[in-house]
Design an enzyme around this catalytic site. Structure first.
Site, PDB file in Angstrom:
ATOM      1  N   SER A  31     115.319 -70.669 -33.978  1.00  0.00           N
ATOM      2  CA  SER A  31     115.462 -72.154 -34.606  1.00  0.00           C
ATOM      3  C   SER A  31     117.295 -71.992 -34.798  1.00  0.00           C
ATOM      4  O   SER A  31     117.870 -71.215 -34.397  1.00  0.00           O
ATOM      5  CB  SER A  31     114.943 -72.286 -35.865  1.00  0.00           C
ATOM      6  OG  SER A  31     115.036 -71.550 -36.670  1.00  0.00           O
ATOM      7  N   THR A  34     122.550 -73.874 -32.492  1.00  0.00           N
ATOM      8  CA  THR A  34     122.724 -73.395 -31.175  1.00  0.00           C
ATOM      9  C   THR A  34     121.482 -73.057 -30.086  1.00  0.00           C
ATOM     10  O   THR A  34     121.540 -73.308 -28.966  1.00  0.00           O
ATOM     11  CB  THR A  34     123.603 -72.003 -31.318  1.00  0.00           C
ATOM     12  OG1 THR A  34     124.779 -72.200 -32.197  1.00  0.00           O
ATOM     13  CG2 THR A  34     124.204 -71.584 -30.023  1.00  0.00           C
ATOM     14  N   ASP A  85     117.573 -66.273 -30.738  1.00  0.00           N
ATOM     15  CA  ASP A  85     117.455 -66.980 -31.829  1.00  0.00           C
ATOM     16  C   ASP A  85     119.054 -67.077 -32.496  1.00  0.00           C
ATOM     17  O   ASP A  85     120.003 -66.381 -31.797  1.00  0.00           O
ATOM     18  CB  ASP A  85     116.607 -66.203 -32.889  1.00  0.00           C
ATOM     19  CG  ASP A  85     116.138 -67.155 -34.090  1.00  0.00           C
ATOM     20  OD1 ASP A  85     116.632 -67.936 -34.115  1.00  0.00           O
ATOM     21  OD2 ASP A  85     115.086 -66.407 -34.657  1.00  0.00           O
ATOM     22  N   GLY A  86     119.101 -67.809 -33.520  1.00  0.00           N
ATOM     23  CA  GLY A  86     120.267 -67.958 -34.280  1.00  0.00           C
ATOM     24  C   GLY A  86     120.615 -67.064 -35.366  1.00  0.00           C
ATOM     25  O   GLY A  86     119.684 -66.066 -35.419  1.00  0.00           O
ATOM     26  N   ASP A  88     122.361 -66.565 -39.530  1.00  0.00           N
ATOM     27  CA  ASP A  88     123.477 -67.119 -40.572  1.00  0.00           C
ATOM     28  C   ASP A  88     124.757 -66.322 -40.724  1.00  0.00           C
ATOM     29  O   ASP A  88     125.718 -66.988 -41.151  1.00  0.00           O
ATOM     30  CB  ASP A  88     122.644 -67.208 -42.017  1.00  0.00           C
ATOM     31  CG  ASP A  88     121.460 -68.052 -41.888  1.00  0.00           C
ATOM     32  OD1 ASP A  88     121.600 -69.413 -41.265  1.00  0.00           O
ATOM     33  OD2 ASP A  88     120.333 -67.653 -42.173  1.00  0.00           O
ATOM     34  N   LYS A  98     119.419 -63.789 -41.767  1.00  0.00           N
ATOM     35  CA  LYS A  98     118.799 -64.946 -41.428  1.00  0.00           C
ATOM     36  C   LYS A  98     117.873 -65.364 -42.614  1.00  0.00           C
ATOM     37  O   LYS A  98     117.467 -64.529 -43.362  1.00  0.00           O
ATOM     38  CB  LYS A  98     117.865 -64.542 -39.972  1.00  0.00           C
ATOM     39  CG  LYS A  98     118.975 -64.198 -38.961  1.00  0.00           C
ATOM     40  CD  LYS A  98     118.120 -63.782 -37.611  1.00  0.00           C
ATOM     41  CE  LYS A  98     116.683 -64.835 -37.251  1.00  0.00           C
ATOM     42  NZ  LYS A  98     117.327 -66.260 -36.923  1.00  0.00           N
ATOM     43  N   GLY A 100     118.159 -68.777 -43.530  1.00  0.00           N
ATOM     44  CA  GLY A 100     118.749 -70.155 -44.275  1.00  0.00           C
ATOM     45  C   GLY A 100     117.939 -70.978 -44.046  1.00  0.00           C
ATOM     46  O   GLY A 100     117.904 -72.177 -44.780  1.00  0.00           O
ATOM     47  N   GLY A 101     117.152 -71.108 -42.804  1.00  0.00           N
ATOM     48  CA  GLY A 101     116.398 -72.419 -42.510  1.00  0.00           C
ATOM     49  C   GLY A 101     114.875 -72.076 -43.119  1.00  0.00           C
ATOM     50  O   GLY A 101     113.878 -72.524 -42.745  1.00  0.00           O
ATOM     51  N   GLU A 107     110.547 -65.504 -37.727  1.00  0.00           N
ATOM     52  CA  GLU A 107     111.614 -64.986 -36.737  1.00  0.00           C
ATOM     53  C   GLU A 107     111.797 -63.408 -36.677  1.00  0.00           C
ATOM     54  O   GLU A 107     112.039 -63.064 -35.578  1.00  0.00           O
ATOM     55  CB  GLU A 107     113.038 -65.542 -37.525  1.00  0.00           C
ATOM     56  CG  GLU A 107     113.282 -67.048 -37.717  1.00  0.00           C
ATOM     57  CD  GLU A 107     114.145 -67.424 -38.023  1.00  0.00           C
ATOM     58  OE1 GLU A 107     114.766 -68.613 -37.846  1.00  0.00           O
ATOM     59  OE2 GLU A 107     114.948 -66.762 -38.945  1.00  0.00           O
TER      60      GLU A 107
END
Length: 235
Positions: A31, A34, A85-86, A88, A98, A100-101, A107
């Site tokens: 997610s 990007t 994946d993205g 933080d 990771k 933040g979402g 993930e």
């Protein structure tokens, strides 16, 4: 499209073009802003009917559907060829923060079973020295709800400068609830000197499901630079 968005798109497209296995059967889609372009690029592949995509949460599930990709679950496909994946924050050793979402458990589950894990992000997420410098909101930690008081106390004992239960804000009264019906704590330790050690210390606390510290999992990281260029860290 702004320069930053163009850079994000270039980073995502490069990551897919340079790493997507020709014979991939199962692909993880994460997610973030990007990763939107990662899903877009994968959706342009001529052989997209030949592989299944595994989401890490609600947003990535929608990205898979919106780009005409085949949707699967981690229960059906517990082994992946690659995952994108993205993040933080990313340090020079490719350790990540990771969560933040609020999707950190799923993930990490997807990344952990992928043969290769590739990160895509923008220039604001890179930290050449230590984690905890660029991302100052704290390490996201998913916990069993009734353990929050004892976990908070233990995190301060481990050296947290600040630790608090993440709230839903104006959209929700009370704490955020994860996809797994758990709570999240954000714990700020400042600059993290030993990422692996801190992860192990937090993970050992009773009530902790998972931490947002991803240690030694990513193979490469692609950053969209403010200039529009793409910077790659890793092999």
């Amino acid at each position: 499209m702004s320069l930053v968005e163009k850079a994000k798109k270039a980073a995502a497209y490069n990551a897919v073009d340079e790493n997507f296995p020709a014979n991939a059967k199962v692909v993880g889609i994460g997610s973030g802003s990007t990763v939107v372009y990662v899903a877009e690029r994968i959706g342009q592949l001529a052989n997209k009917e030949s592989f299944v995509c595994i989401p890490t949460g609600f947003q990535s599930k929608q990205l898979i559907i919106d780009n005409g990709l085949k949707l699967g679950t981690i229960e059906q496909y517990p082994s992946l060829d690659i995952a994108f994946d993205g993040a933080d924050e990313v340090d020079s050793q490719l350790n990540l923060i990771k969560g933040g979402g609020a999707c950190l458990f799923q993930e990490k589950l997807v990344a952990s079973v992928a043969k290769e894990f590739v990160v895509v992000a923008d220039y604001r997420k890179k930290s050449p020295s230590n984690l905890g410098i660029q991302w100052t909101q704290g390490v996201p930690i998913e916990i069993v709800p009734n353990s929050y008081a004892t976990v908070l106390k233990s995190l301060y004992a481990l050296g947290a400068k600040n630790a608090q239960l993440r709230q839903g804000g104006s959209a929700k009264a009370g704490p955020i609830i994860t996809d797994n019906n758990n709570f999240l704590i954000d714990a700020d330790f400042g600059a993290i000197e030993n990422v692996a050690q801190l992860h192990q210390q937090i993970k050992a606390l009773v009530g902790v499901v998972e931490t947002g510290l991803f240690v030694g999992m990513a193979k490469k990281a692609y950053f969209g630079e403010e200039s529009g260029e793409v910077l790659v860290w890793g092999a």
